[in-house]
Design a protein around this motif. Structure first.
Motif, PDB file in Angstrom:
ATOM      1  N   LEU A  60       0.829  -1.213   0.000  1.00  0.00           N
ATOM      2  CA  LEU A  60       0.000   0.000   0.000  1.00  0.00           C
ATOM      3  C   LEU A  60       0.859   1.258   0.000  1.00  0.00           C
ATOM      4  O   LEU A  60       0.542   2.243  -0.681  1.00  0.00           O
ATOM      5  CB  LEU A  60      -0.949   0.001   1.193  1.00  0.00           C
ATOM      6  CG  LEU A  60      -2.075  -1.027   1.150  1.00  0.00           C
ATOM      7  CD1 LEU A  60      -2.939  -0.910   2.404  1.00  0.00           C
ATOM      8  CD2 LEU A  60      -2.916  -0.885  -0.104  1.00  0.00           C
ATOM      9  N   LEU A  61       1.948   1.246   0.759  1.00  0.00           N
ATOM     10  CA  LEU A  61       2.836   2.414   0.792  1.00  0.00           C
ATOM     11  C   LEU A  61       3.481   2.645  -0.575  1.00  0.00           C
ATOM     12  O   LEU A  61       3.538   3.775  -1.061  1.00  0.00           O
ATOM     13  CB  LEU A  61       3.907   2.245   1.870  1.00  0.00           C
ATOM     14  CG  LEU A  61       4.921   3.387   1.998  1.00  0.00           C
ATOM     15  CD1 LEU A  61       4.229   4.720   2.248  1.00  0.00           C
ATOM     16  CD2 LEU A  61       5.906   3.081   3.119  1.00  0.00           C
ATOM     17  N   VAL A  62       3.943   1.584  -1.218  1.00  0.00           N
ATOM     18  CA  VAL A  62       4.572   1.722  -2.538  1.00  0.00           C
ATOM     19  C   VAL A  62       3.563   2.246  -3.566  1.00  0.00           C
ATOM     20  O   VAL A  62       3.877   3.155  -4.339  1.00  0.00           O
ATOM     21  CB  VAL A  62       5.203   0.383  -2.975  1.00  0.00           C
ATOM     22  CG1 VAL A  62       5.547   0.399  -4.459  1.00  0.00           C
ATOM     23  CG2 VAL A  62       6.445   0.091  -2.144  1.00  0.00           C
ATOM     24  N   VAL A  63       2.350   1.716  -3.569  1.00  0.00           N
ATOM     25  CA  VAL A  63       1.327   2.194  -4.496  1.00  0.00           C
ATOM     26  C   VAL A  63       1.034   3.669  -4.249  1.00  0.00           C
ATOM     27  O   VAL A  63       0.922   4.466  -5.187  1.00  0.00           O
ATOM     28  CB  VAL A  63       0.044   1.344  -4.398  1.00  0.00           C
ATOM     29  CG1 VAL A  63      -1.133   2.015  -5.104  1.00  0.00           C
ATOM     30  CG2 VAL A  63       0.283  -0.046  -4.968  1.00  0.00           C
ATOM     31  N   ARG A 104      16.390  11.739  -5.066  1.00  0.00           N
ATOM     32  CA  ARG A 104      16.742  13.104  -4.677  1.00  0.00           C
ATOM     33  C   ARG A 104      17.282  13.070  -3.258  1.00  0.00           C
ATOM     34  O   ARG A 104      16.913  12.185  -2.479  1.00  0.00           O
ATOM     35  CB  ARG A 104      15.505  14.014  -4.723  1.00  0.00           C
ATOM     36  CG  ARG A 104      14.962  14.205  -6.118  1.00  0.00           C
ATOM     37  CD  ARG A 104      13.803  15.192  -6.165  1.00  0.00           C
ATOM     38  NE  ARG A 104      12.698  14.773  -5.312  1.00  0.00           N
ATOM     39  CZ  ARG A 104      11.991  15.598  -4.540  1.00  0.00           C
ATOM     40  NH1 ARG A 104      12.264  16.868  -4.486  1.00  0.00           N
ATOM     41  NH2 ARG A 104      10.998  15.144  -3.809  1.00  0.00           N
ATOM     42  N   PRO A 105      18.105  14.020  -2.925  1.00  0.00           N
ATOM     43  CA  PRO A 105      18.581  14.067  -1.534  1.00  0.00           C
ATOM     44  C   PRO A 105      17.397  14.263  -0.585  1.00  0.00           C
ATOM     45  O   PRO A 105      16.465  15.006  -0.880  1.00  0.00           O
ATOM     46  CB  PRO A 105      19.497  15.288  -1.497  1.00  0.00           C
ATOM     47  CG  PRO A 105      19.816  15.590  -2.915  1.00  0.00           C
ATOM     48  CD  PRO A 105      18.681  15.066  -3.743  1.00  0.00           C
ATOM     49  N   HIS A 118      13.367   6.379  -2.479  1.00  0.00           N
ATOM     50  CA  HIS A 118      14.199   5.557  -1.587  1.00  0.00           C
ATOM     51  C   HIS A 118      13.344   4.490  -0.891  1.00  0.00           C
ATOM     52  O   HIS A 118      13.761   3.332  -0.761  1.00  0.00           O
ATOM     53  CB  HIS A 118      14.902   6.427  -0.535  1.00  0.00           C
ATOM     54  CG  HIS A 118      15.857   7.413  -1.125  1.00  0.00           C
ATOM     55  ND1 HIS A 118      17.063   7.048  -1.675  1.00  0.00           N
ATOM     56  CD2 HIS A 118      15.783   8.763  -1.243  1.00  0.00           C
ATOM     57  CE1 HIS A 118      17.698   8.121  -2.103  1.00  0.00           C
ATOM     58  NE2 HIS A 118      16.935   9.174  -1.851  1.00  0.00           N
ATOM     59  N   LEU A 119      12.153   4.861  -0.430  1.00  0.00           N
ATOM     60  CA  LEU A 119      11.250   3.902   0.214  1.00  0.00           C
ATOM     61  C   LEU A 119      10.854   2.779  -0.741  1.00  0.00           C
ATOM     62  O   LEU A 119      10.852   1.610  -0.358  1.00  0.00           O
ATOM     63  CB  LEU A 119       9.975   4.603   0.701  1.00  0.00           C
ATOM     64  CG  LEU A 119      10.027   5.322   2.025  1.00  0.00           C
ATOM     65  CD1 LEU A 119       8.743   6.105   2.243  1.00  0.00           C
ATOM     66  CD2 LEU A 119      10.253   4.359   3.153  1.00  0.00           C
ATOM     67  N   SER A 124      11.012  -2.982  -1.805  1.00  0.00           N
ATOM     68  CA  SER A 124      10.767  -3.858  -2.943  1.00  0.00           C
ATOM     69  C   SER A 124      11.906  -4.837  -3.180  1.00  0.00           C
ATOM     70  O   SER A 124      13.056  -4.568  -2.852  1.00  0.00           O
ATOM     71  CB  SER A 124      10.573  -3.010  -4.208  1.00  0.00           C
ATOM     72  OG  SER A 124       9.539  -2.075  -4.002  1.00  0.00           O
ATOM     73  N   ASP A 125      11.545  -5.973  -3.791  1.00  0.00           N
ATOM     74  CA  ASP A 125      12.549  -6.939  -4.209  1.00  0.00           C
ATOM     75  C   ASP A 125      13.261  -6.475  -5.467  1.00  0.00           C
ATOM     76  O   ASP A 125      14.448  -6.713  -5.655  1.00  0.00           O
ATOM     77  CB  ASP A 125      11.904  -8.300  -4.489  1.00  0.00           C
ATOM     78  CG  ASP A 125      11.411  -8.985  -3.225  1.00  0.00           C
ATOM     79  OD1 ASP A 125      11.937  -8.687  -2.141  1.00  0.00           O
ATOM     80  OD2 ASP A 125      10.500  -9.822  -3.337  1.00  0.00           O
ATOM     81  N   GLN A 126      12.514  -5.814  -6.357  1.00  0.00           N
ATOM     82  CA  GLN A 126      13.078  -5.366  -7.623  1.00  0.00           C
ATOM     83  C   GLN A 126      12.270  -4.182  -8.131  1.00  0.00           C
ATOM     84  O   GLN A 126      11.051  -4.150  -8.013  1.00  0.00           O
ATOM     85  CB  GLN A 126      13.033  -6.501  -8.645  1.00  0.00           C
ATOM     86  CG  GLN A 126      13.623  -6.159  -9.985  1.00  0.00           C
ATOM     87  CD  GLN A 126      13.538  -7.330 -10.954  1.00  0.00           C
ATOM     88  OE1 GLN A 126      13.107  -8.428 -10.601  1.00  0.00           O
ATOM     89  NE2 GLN A 126      13.939  -7.105 -12.182  1.00  0.00           N
ATOM     90  N   VAL A 127      12.971  -3.206  -8.725  1.00  0.00           N
ATOM     91  CA  VAL A 127      12.339  -2.038  -9.336  1.00  0.00           C
ATOM     92  C   VAL A 127      12.977  -1.828 -10.701  1.00  0.00           C
ATOM     93  O   VAL A 127      14.201  -1.862 -10.817  1.00  0.00           O
ATOM     94  CB  VAL A 127      12.524  -0.767  -8.479  1.00  0.00           C
ATOM     95  CG1 VAL A 127      11.888   0.442  -9.157  1.00  0.00           C
ATOM     96  CG2 VAL A 127      11.971  -0.951  -7.081  1.00  0.00           C
TER      97      VAL A 127
END
Length: 144
Positions: A60-63, A104-105, A118-119, A124-127
């Motif tokens: 949910l956070l990634v989405v 980005r920093p 970064h999150l 994730s396993d892969q992006v």
């Protein structure tokens, strides 16, 4: 006549393993994308519960981050695709911006974001990012 709960429906297996939703690209669509993902995970958990409770929240956070980035950095509509894999969930976010995301920093004391990409990579396993003439697809594989 009583309204039926959206959670009390019988699903075909392809509905559980795949979900696609398109959005106009407005700020409230970030919430809409998260709700689509939450309903997908609810249906998926009925068939195959997550290996760890945090996998649900991580997805949910990634989405949410991907949808927020689509609204902020890409003009126009975006599409969310969710798919069950043999060991996780594959999330694809398509937007109209052809530029690949870049970290980005992150300066917590200054605000202004910078932590989302970064999150996504941390959880994730892969992006991977696939760009084309009409935008890009961000593919994220997460454990389930």
């Amino acid at each position: 006549m009583a309204a039926e709960s959206r959670w009390d429906r019988t699903l075909a297996s392809e509905e559980i393993t795949n979900r696609t939703a398109s959005f106009a690209g407005e700020l409230h669509n970030v919430t809409g994308a998260r709700l689509v993902a939450e309903e997908f995970l609810y249906d998926l958990a009925r068939a195959a519960p997550p290996a760890a409770p945090e996998h649900w929240d991580d997805i949910l956070l990634v989405v949410t981050e991907l949808a927020a980035n689509a609204v902020q950095y890409a003009p126009g509509p975006f599409q969310l695709r969710l798919r069950r894999t043999f060991d996780g969930v594959h999330v694809v976010m398509h937007d109209t911006n052809t530029t690949e995301p870049a970290p980005r920093p992150f300066h917590p004391s200054k605000g202004g974001g910078g932590i989302g990409w970064h999150l996504i990579h941390t959880l994730s396993d892969q992006v991977s990012v696939v760009t084309g003439d009409r935008g890009k697809d961000i593919h994220v594989f997460l454990p389930w």
